[in-house]
Design an enzyme around this catalytic site. Sequence first.
Site, PDB file in Angstrom:
ATOM      1  N   CYS A  82       0.885  -1.166   0.000  1.00  0.00           N
ATOM      2  CA  CYS A  82       0.000   0.000   0.000  1.00  0.00           C
ATOM      3  C   CYS A  82       0.917   1.208   0.000  1.00  0.00           C
ATOM      4  O   CYS A  82       1.464   1.575   1.027  1.00  0.00           O
ATOM      5  CB  CYS A  82      -0.919   0.013   1.222  1.00  0.00           C
ATOM      6  SG  CYS A  82      -1.922   1.523   1.320  1.00  0.00           S
ATOM      7  N   CYS A 138      -0.355   4.305   2.208  1.00  0.00           N
ATOM      8  CA  CYS A 138      -0.441   4.241   3.668  1.00  0.00           C
ATOM      9  C   CYS A 138      -0.181   2.826   4.153  1.00  0.00           C
ATOM     10  O   CYS A 138       0.945   2.358   4.172  1.00  0.00           O
ATOM     11  CB  CYS A 138      -1.793   4.761   4.143  1.00  0.00           C
ATOM     12  SG  CYS A 138      -1.929   4.825   5.928  1.00  0.00           S
ATOM     13  N   SER A 139      -1.236   2.108   4.533  1.00  0.00           N
ATOM     14  CA  SER A 139      -1.036   0.818   5.195  1.00  0.00           C
ATOM     15  C   SER A 139      -2.216  -0.121   4.998  1.00  0.00           C
ATOM     16  O   SER A 139      -2.460  -0.979   5.835  1.00  0.00           O
ATOM     17  CB  SER A 139      -0.820   1.056   6.687  1.00  0.00           C
ATOM     18  OG  SER A 139      -1.908   1.805   7.212  1.00  0.00           O
ATOM     19  N   CYS A 140      -2.980   0.057   3.916  1.00  0.00           N
ATOM     20  CA  CYS A 140      -4.145  -0.790   3.691  1.00  0.00           C
ATOM     21  C   CYS A 140      -3.699  -2.245   3.567  1.00  0.00           C
ATOM     22  O   CYS A 140      -2.703  -2.541   2.901  1.00  0.00           O
ATOM     23  CB  CYS A 140      -4.896  -0.340   2.441  1.00  0.00           C
ATOM     24  SG  CYS A 140      -5.576   1.318   2.664  1.00  0.00           S
TER      25      CYS A 140
END
Lengths: 100, 206
Positions: free
Chosen positions: B111, B114-116
């Site tokens: 991702c 971000c951090s999906c």
Amino acid sequence: MRRAHDMGGLPGGPVTPEEHDYALWEKRVDAMSVLIGNKNIFNLDEFRHAIELLGADAHEKLSYYERWVYAIAHNLIQRGVITVDELGRRMTEVEKTGRT
Amino acid sequence: MHDGHDHAHPLRPDRDEHPGYYQVMATALRELLLEKNVFTAEELRRQMEKMDERGPHLGARVVARAWADAAFKTRLLADGPAACRELGVDIGPTRLVVLENRPELHNLVVCTLCSCYPRALLGLPPDWYKSVNYRRRAVREPRAVLEEFGTRIPDGTAVRVHDSTAELRYIVLPMRPAGAEGLDEAALAALVTRDAMIGVALPKAP
């Protein structure tokens, strides 16, 4: 213009396989953000937007969940769920009593 | 290997004795939201329990079923959330796409924004997945990143990188390792690591 969070494809250093066991406060922040989303207090895009507005510094100065705390507070204030004064007063109290 | 079991977890100090500015803010927010009945203490506790129950064992169960049952695999690739529900795993409101590794194609998930992450199947993401260097380089030089994880993909195999979004999550269906024929689903699941389902590693050999 590319903003700080939009980093895909930029040059970078080695990926070190770091991880840590999530601390209690981090789990609480994560759970709070899920509940806030489930209850439609504000949505995921508003949450991301607040983090993305933090800019380049935020990745160096704040940890992952510190950025989340900021984004939650920002949106709760924007939505009128809490006020800046209310949060400030409560933080002073929390700090004084050492509550976690 | 970095599958979350074979190495020590460095513990970041939790600093609970001297909470920093944002930890104090987190406590203040929690207290205010509880008082305003935005959520109850019980709801918060349940959500944290739910988080603790989630982990790569759920994704591994899905992969093992797909390895053992060709009809399930077809359903999984066609409609990930529906197939996961068959195994009692609720993916929630996000879309989920299952990426099948094949001899000619290796898939890798990142991702960049971000951090999906497919939390319903893998739990919370490891720090490196959220790191600046992984997010920057996974899409630019995936083979070099894979090498840093000790994973060498043959030159004849294409590497395809999938960039997750808030609405769309990915999980890799690794290839069943040679020699795993005849193993039951529990034994198959034990070969499936978190990192294999992100695509930075291959499953364990039986």
